[in-house]
Design a protein around this motif. Structure first.
Motif, PDB file in Angstrom:
ATOM      1  N   MET A 154       0.816  -1.199   0.000  1.00 41.94           N
ATOM      2  CA  MET A 154       0.000   0.000   0.000  1.00 41.94           C
ATOM      3  C   MET A 154       0.862   1.266   0.000  1.00 41.94           C
ATOM      4  O   MET A 154       0.546   2.231  -0.663  1.00 41.94           O
ATOM      5  N   LEU A 155       1.968   1.213   0.775  1.00 42.63           N
ATOM      6  CA  LEU A 155       2.858   2.375   0.825  1.00 42.63           C
ATOM      7  C   LEU A 155       3.423   2.693  -0.557  1.00 42.63           C
ATOM      8  O   LEU A 155       3.540   3.858  -0.932  1.00 42.63           O
ATOM      9  N   LEU A 156       3.743   1.666  -1.324  1.00 37.71           N
ATOM     10  CA  LEU A 156       4.275   1.894  -2.669  1.00 37.71           C
ATOM     11  C   LEU A 156       3.253   2.607  -3.548  1.00 37.71           C
ATOM     12  O   LEU A 156       3.608   3.501  -4.315  1.00 37.71           O
ATOM     13  N   LEU A 157       1.985   2.254  -3.426  1.00 40.41           N
ATOM     14  CA  LEU A 157       0.946   2.934  -4.201  1.00 40.41           C
ATOM     15  C   LEU A 157       0.837   4.409  -3.811  1.00 40.41           C
ATOM     16  O   LEU A 157       0.725   5.278  -4.674  1.00 40.41           O
ATOM     17  N   VAL A 158       0.878   4.679  -2.521  1.00 37.66           N
ATOM     18  CA  VAL A 158       0.831   6.064  -2.042  1.00 37.66           C
ATOM     19  C   VAL A 158       2.063   6.822  -2.531  1.00 37.66           C
ATOM     20  O   VAL A 158       1.963   7.947  -3.030  1.00 37.66           O
ATOM     21  N   HIS A 159       3.220   6.192  -2.394  1.00 35.54           N
ATOM     22  CA  HIS A 159       4.462   6.822  -2.835  1.00 35.54           C
ATOM     23  C   HIS A 159       4.430   7.132  -4.333  1.00 35.54           C
ATOM     24  O   HIS A 159       4.782   8.233  -4.762  1.00 35.54           O
ATOM     25  N   ALA A 160       3.998   6.165  -5.119  1.00 38.80           N
ATOM     26  CA  ALA A 160       3.910   6.368  -6.569  1.00 38.80           C
ATOM     27  C   ALA A 160       2.925   7.491  -6.901  1.00 38.80           C
ATOM     28  O   ALA A 160       3.195   8.319  -7.768  1.00 38.80           O
TER      29      ALA A 160
ATOM     30  N   LEU B 186       9.456  11.202   2.888  1.00 40.56           N
ATOM     31  CA  LEU B 186       9.233  10.268   3.997  1.00 40.56           C
ATOM     32  C   LEU B 186       8.873   8.877   3.490  1.00 40.56           C
ATOM     33  O   LEU B 186       9.369   7.874   4.012  1.00 40.56           O
ATOM     34  N   SER B 187       8.034   8.829   2.457  1.00 43.54           N
ATOM     35  CA  SER B 187       7.661   7.510   1.927  1.00 43.54           C
ATOM     36  C   SER B 187       8.836   6.850   1.202  1.00 43.54           C
ATOM     37  O   SER B 187       8.998   5.627   1.253  1.00 43.54           O
ATOM     38  N   ALA B 188       9.689   7.643   0.554  1.00 43.28           N
ATOM     39  CA  ALA B 188      10.895   7.088  -0.089  1.00 43.28           C
ATOM     40  C   ALA B 188      11.834   6.521   0.972  1.00 43.28           C
ATOM     41  O   ALA B 188      12.413   5.436   0.786  1.00 43.28           O
TER      42      ALA B 188
ATOM     43  N   LEU C 206      13.907   1.622   3.886  1.00 45.96           N
ATOM     44  CA  LEU C 206      14.093   0.834   5.114  1.00 45.96           C
ATOM     45  C   LEU C 206      13.292  -0.460   5.110  1.00 45.96           C
ATOM     46  O   LEU C 206      13.691  -1.440   5.728  1.00 45.96           O
ATOM     47  N   HIS C 207      12.158  -0.455   4.412  1.00 47.74           N
ATOM     48  CA  HIS C 207      11.261  -1.620   4.369  1.00 47.74           C
ATOM     49  C   HIS C 207      10.816  -1.883   2.928  1.00 47.74           C
ATOM     50  O   HIS C 207       9.639  -1.726   2.604  1.00 47.74           O
ATOM     51  N   PRO C 208      11.745  -2.278   2.045  1.00 46.83           N
ATOM     52  CA  PRO C 208      11.374  -2.447   0.636  1.00 46.83           C
ATOM     53  C   PRO C 208      10.457  -3.658   0.435  1.00 46.83           C
ATOM     54  O   PRO C 208      10.641  -4.684   1.081  1.00 46.83           O
ATOM     55  N   PRO C 209       9.480  -3.520  -0.447  1.00 49.41           N
ATOM     56  CA  PRO C 209       8.691  -4.704  -0.807  1.00 49.41           C
ATOM     57  C   PRO C 209       9.619  -5.766  -1.395  1.00 49.41           C
ATOM     58  O   PRO C 209      10.561  -5.427  -2.128  1.00 49.41           O
ATOM     59  N   PRO C 210       9.391  -7.022  -1.087  1.00 51.86           N
ATOM     60  CA  PRO C 210      10.301  -8.093  -1.546  1.00 51.86           C
ATOM     61  C   PRO C 210      10.492  -8.148  -3.064  1.00 51.86           C
ATOM     62  O   PRO C 210      11.550  -8.572  -3.531  1.00 51.86           O
ATOM     63  N   ALA C 211       9.505  -7.726  -3.827  1.00 51.82           N
ATOM     64  CA  ALA C 211       9.602  -7.810  -5.287  1.00 51.82           C
ATOM     65  C   ALA C 211      10.521  -6.747  -5.891  1.00 51.82           C
ATOM     66  O   ALA C 211      10.887  -6.846  -7.064  1.00 51.82           O
ATOM     67  N   LEU C 212      10.900  -5.734  -5.100  1.00 56.96           N
ATOM     68  CA  LEU C 212      11.718  -4.649  -5.642  1.00 56.96           C
ATOM     69  C   LEU C 212      13.192  -4.884  -5.350  1.00 56.96           C
ATOM     70  O   LEU C 212      13.561  -5.213  -4.225  1.00 56.96           O
TER      71      LEU C 212
ATOM     72  N   TRP D 178       7.991   1.408 -13.066  1.00 56.75           N
ATOM     73  CA  TRP D 178       8.659   0.104 -13.147  1.00 56.75           C
ATOM     74  C   TRP D 178       8.357  -0.724 -11.912  1.00 56.75           C
ATOM     75  O   TRP D 178       8.060  -1.908 -12.001  1.00 56.75           O
ATOM     76  N   TRP D 179       8.441  -0.080 -10.722  1.00 62.64           N
ATOM     77  CA  TRP D 179       8.134  -0.798  -9.489  1.00 62.64           C
ATOM     78  C   TRP D 179       6.720  -1.369  -9.518  1.00 62.64           C
ATOM     79  O   TRP D 179       6.497  -2.520  -9.118  1.00 62.64           O
ATOM     80  N   LEU D 180       5.773  -0.569  -9.964  1.00 63.80           N
ATOM     81  CA  LEU D 180       4.382  -1.038  -9.998  1.00 63.80           C
ATOM     82  C   LEU D 180       4.226  -2.215 -10.962  1.00 63.80           C
ATOM     83  O   LEU D 180       3.477  -3.146 -10.677  1.00 63.80           O
ATOM     84  N   THR D 181       4.950  -2.186 -12.081  1.00 66.43           N
ATOM     85  CA  THR D 181       4.846  -3.331 -13.011  1.00 66.43           C
ATOM     86  C   THR D 181       5.479  -4.580 -12.412  1.00 66.43           C
ATOM     87  O   THR D 181       5.015  -5.682 -12.696  1.00 66.43           O
ATOM     88  N   LEU D 182       6.516  -4.424 -11.602  1.00 62.24           N
ATOM     89  CA  LEU D 182       7.121  -5.587 -10.947  1.00 62.24           C
ATOM     90  C   LEU D 182       6.142  -6.248  -9.967  1.00 62.24           C
ATOM     91  O   LEU D 182       6.206  -7.448  -9.748  1.00 62.24           O
ATOM     92  N   LEU D 183       5.284  -5.450  -9.387  1.00 62.54           N
ATOM     93  CA  LEU D 183       4.339  -5.978  -8.405  1.00 62.54           C
ATOM     94  C   LEU D 183       3.080  -6.557  -9.033  1.00 62.54           C
ATOM     95  O   LEU D 183       2.300  -7.223  -8.347  1.00 62.54           O
TER      96      LEU D 183
END
Length: 141
Positions: free
Chosen positions: A1-7, A60-62, A67-73, A135-140
């Motif tokens: 969810m954080l990645l979506l907010v960040h994007a 802050l989200s970056a 510190l807590h990267p999604p495993p797929a990235l 790119w991150w979103l496509t990886l997920l």
């Protein structure tokens, strides 16, 4: 969810920087000497109210993603995202903000040109960040 907010934050800032670079900053030259100081002061107040919270949330989200990267990235990519974000902050603090400060007293065509040309760096870095988030979103997916 954080990645979506960040994007989403990054995409908003990409759109904003493109509008500023292609439309807003070039039009500064059309304001006129008599009304320039009030216009620049109002620009700084309004843009800070809009951009400040978005940039802070993006930073802050970056940092959180680093510190807590999604495993797929790939871990290098989240570090790259943070470095790009920090480059934007450094450019804002050392280039754009001081130029706006110097322009606040009176319009100066040379300083205006430096602002427009110097802002291409931030524009390109934000475009890189937008591409990275895409790119991150496509990886997920």
């Amino acid at each position: 969810m954080l990645l979506l907010v960040h994007a989403a934050l990054t995409f908003m800032l990409v759109g904003l920087i493109l509008m500023v670079q292609w439309v807003h900053y070039p039009l500064f030259a059309q304001v006129g000497a008599a009304t320039w100081p009030a216009y620049e002061r109002e620009h700084q107040n309004r843009i800070t109210f809009l951009v400040g919270p978005l940039m802070l949330a993006e930073l802050l989200s970056a940092a959180w993603l680093t510190l807590h990267p999604p495993p797929a990235l790939p871990s290098w990519s989240v570090w790259l995202g943070l470095v790009l974000t920090l480059l934007i902050w450094v450019s804002t603090a050392l280039v754009q903000s001081p130029l706006h400060g110097r322009l606040s007293a009176a319009f100066d065509a040379r300083l205006h040109r430096q602002l427009v040309v110097g802002n291409w760096f931030r524009t390109l870095v934000w475009l890189l960040r937008g591409g990275l988030c895409l790119w991150w979103l496509t990886l997920l997916l």
